[in-house]
Scaffold this motif. Structure first.
Motif, PDB file in Angstrom:
ATOM      1  N   ARG A   8       0.843  -1.191   0.000  1.00  0.00           N
ATOM      2  CA  ARG A   8       0.000   0.000   0.000  1.00  0.00           C
ATOM      3  C   ARG A   8       0.883   1.247   0.000  1.00  0.00           C
ATOM      4  NH1 ARG A   8      -5.116  -1.142   0.504  1.00  0.00           N
ATOM      5  NH2 ARG A   8      -5.849   0.812   1.365  1.00  0.00           N
ATOM      6  N   ILE A   9       0.658   2.111  -1.004  1.00  0.00           N
ATOM      7  CA  ILE A   9       1.379   3.368  -1.106  1.00  0.00           C
ATOM      8  C   ILE A   9       0.367   4.474  -1.400  1.00  0.00           C
ATOM      9  CG2 ILE A   9       3.579   2.341  -1.832  1.00  0.00           C
ATOM     10  CD1 ILE A   9       2.842   3.004  -4.718  1.00  0.00           C
ATOM     11  N   SER A  10       0.794   5.697  -1.185  1.00  0.00           N
ATOM     12  CA  SER A  10      -0.105   6.823  -1.443  1.00  0.00           C
ATOM     13  C   SER A  10      -0.390   6.936  -2.942  1.00  0.00           C
ATOM     14  CB  SER A  10       0.519   8.121  -0.935  1.00  0.00           C
ATOM     15  OG  SER A  10       1.618   8.490  -1.755  1.00  0.00           O
ATOM     16  N   ARG A  11      -1.454   7.600  -3.273  1.00  0.00           N
ATOM     17  CA  ARG A  11      -1.826   7.794  -4.683  1.00  0.00           C
ATOM     18  C   ARG A  11      -0.732   8.584  -5.400  1.00  0.00           C
ATOM     19  NH1 ARG A  11      -4.537   5.175  -8.005  1.00  0.00           N
ATOM     20  NH2 ARG A  11      -6.130   4.929  -6.424  1.00  0.00           N
ATOM     21  N   GLY A  12      -0.193   9.593  -4.726  1.00  0.00           N
ATOM     22  CA  GLY A  12       0.867  10.392  -5.350  1.00  0.00           C
ATOM     23  C   GLY A  12       2.103   9.565  -5.657  1.00  0.00           C
ATOM     24  N   THR A  13       2.488   8.716  -4.718  1.00  0.00           N
ATOM     25  CA  THR A  13       3.642   7.837  -4.936  1.00  0.00           C
ATOM     26  C   THR A  13       3.353   6.864  -6.068  1.00  0.00           C
ATOM     27  OG1 THR A  13       4.330   8.045  -2.634  1.00  0.00           O
ATOM     28  CG2 THR A  13       5.170   6.131  -3.858  1.00  0.00           C
ATOM     29  N   HIS A  14       2.143   6.345  -6.108  1.00  0.00           N
ATOM     30  CA  HIS A  14       1.766   5.416  -7.181  1.00  0.00           C
ATOM     31  C   HIS A  14       1.827   6.107  -8.539  1.00  0.00           C
ATOM     32  CE1 HIS A  14      -1.070   3.043  -9.707  1.00  0.00           C
ATOM     33  NE2 HIS A  14      -0.383   2.056  -9.151  1.00  0.00           N
ATOM     34  N   ASP A  15       1.321   7.326  -8.605  1.00  0.00           N
ATOM     35  CA  ASP A  15       1.350   8.067  -9.870  1.00  0.00           C
ATOM     36  C   ASP A  15       2.791   8.311 -10.316  1.00  0.00           C
ATOM     37  OD1 ASP A  15      -1.412   8.102  -9.845  1.00  0.00           O
ATOM     38  OD2 ASP A  15      -1.550  10.178  -9.118  1.00  0.00           O
ATOM     39  N   GLU A  16       3.663   8.690  -9.360  1.00  0.00           N
ATOM     40  CA  GLU A  16       5.070   8.924  -9.699  1.00  0.00           C
ATOM     41  C   GLU A  16       5.744   7.630 -10.136  1.00  0.00           C
ATOM     42  OE1 GLU A  16       8.700  11.098 -10.119  1.00  0.00           O
ATOM     43  OE2 GLU A  16       6.577  11.576 -10.234  1.00  0.00           O
ATOM     44  N   LEU A  17       5.431   6.547  -9.472  1.00  0.00           N
ATOM     45  CA  LEU A  17       5.991   5.246  -9.832  1.00  0.00           C
ATOM     46  C   LEU A  17       5.569   4.842 -11.240  1.00  0.00           C
ATOM     47  CD1 LEU A  17       7.660   2.849  -8.888  1.00  0.00           C
ATOM     48  CD2 LEU A  17       5.630   1.977  -7.733  1.00  0.00           C
ATOM     49  N   LYS A  18       4.305   5.047 -11.578  1.00  0.00           N
ATOM     50  CA  LYS A  18       3.831   4.746 -12.933  1.00  0.00           C
ATOM     51  C   LYS A  18       4.521   5.629 -13.958  1.00  0.00           C
ATOM     52  CE  LYS A  18      -0.565   4.976 -13.195  1.00  0.00           C
ATOM     53  NZ  LYS A  18      -2.029   4.967 -13.226  1.00  0.00           N
ATOM     54  N   ARG A  19       4.728   6.909 -13.619  1.00  0.00           N
ATOM     55  CA  ARG A  19       5.414   7.810 -14.535  1.00  0.00           C
ATOM     56  C   ARG A  19       6.846   7.357 -14.783  1.00  0.00           C
ATOM     57  NH1 ARG A  19       9.044  11.310 -14.942  1.00  0.00           N
ATOM     58  NH2 ARG A  19       9.623  11.348 -12.747  1.00  0.00           N
ATOM     59  N   LEU A  20       7.557   7.017 -13.692  1.00  0.00           N
ATOM     60  CA  LEU A  20       8.930   6.537 -13.826  1.00  0.00           C
ATOM     61  C   LEU A  20       8.992   5.246 -14.645  1.00  0.00           C
ATOM     62  CD1 LEU A  20      10.191   7.192 -10.203  1.00  0.00           C
ATOM     63  CD2 LEU A  20      11.014   8.318 -12.277  1.00  0.00           C
ATOM     64  N   ALA A  21       8.092   4.336 -14.373  1.00  0.00           N
ATOM     65  CA  ALA A  21       8.064   3.069 -15.110  1.00  0.00           C
ATOM     66  C   ALA A  21       7.824   3.317 -16.601  1.00  0.00           C
ATOM     67  CB  ALA A  21       6.989   2.147 -14.535  1.00  0.00           C
ATOM     68  N   GLY A  22       6.896   4.197 -16.896  1.00  0.00           N
ATOM     69  CA  GLY A  22       6.611   4.517 -18.297  1.00  0.00           C
ATOM     70  C   GLY A  22       7.797   5.139 -19.000  1.00  0.00           C
ATOM     71  N   ALA A  23       8.488   6.039 -18.308  1.00  0.00           N
ATOM     72  CA  ALA A  23       9.648   6.699 -18.897  1.00  0.00           C
ATOM     73  C   ALA A  23      10.778   5.715 -19.163  1.00  0.00           C
ATOM     74  CB  ALA A  23      10.141   7.821 -17.972  1.00  0.00           C
ATOM     75  N   ARG A  24      10.841   4.649 -18.378  1.00  0.00           N
ATOM     76  CA  ARG A  24      11.886   3.635 -18.542  1.00  0.00           C
ATOM     77  C   ARG A  24      11.432   2.464 -19.407  1.00  0.00           C
ATOM     78  NH1 ARG A  24      16.027   3.495 -14.798  1.00  0.00           N
ATOM     79  NH2 ARG A  24      16.054   5.218 -13.365  1.00  0.00           N
ATOM     80  N   HIS A  25      10.193   2.499 -19.837  1.00  0.00           N
ATOM     81  CA  HIS A  25       9.604   1.400 -20.608  1.00  0.00           C
ATOM     82  C   HIS A  25       9.698   0.088 -19.827  1.00  0.00           C
ATOM     83  CE1 HIS A  25       9.337   4.185 -23.921  1.00  0.00           C
ATOM     84  NE2 HIS A  25      10.635   4.440 -23.790  1.00  0.00           N
TER      85      HIS A  25
END
Length: 65
Positions: A8-25
């Motif tokens: 369980r992580i905050s929504r903001g952390t989840h959004d940042e994690l998804k952004r980082l993952a997307g940027a790294r493919h």
């Protein structure tokens, strides 16, 4: 497939994690695994930067006697 669990992580952390993952493919899971590895490496680096203990110094100097 590997065994998984939920963290369980905050929504903001989840959004940042998804952004980082997307940027790294990468998947979110792979991005988390990479972050954990970097944290381990950082910890090892801090440990290696600490002064040697007396026992470590004695061990390193053992063949000089």
């Amino acid at each position: 497939m590997t065994e998984t669990t939920t963290v369980r992580i905050s929504r903001g952390t989840h959004d940042e994690l998804k952004r980082l993952a997307g940027a790294r493919h990468q998947t979110v899971s792979d991005t988390v695994a990479h972050a954990v590895r970097l944290m381990r490496q950082d910890e090892i680096g801090r440990e290696l930067a600490e002064p040697l203990t007396e026992d470590e110094t004695a061990w390193l100097d053992a063949d000089a006697r």
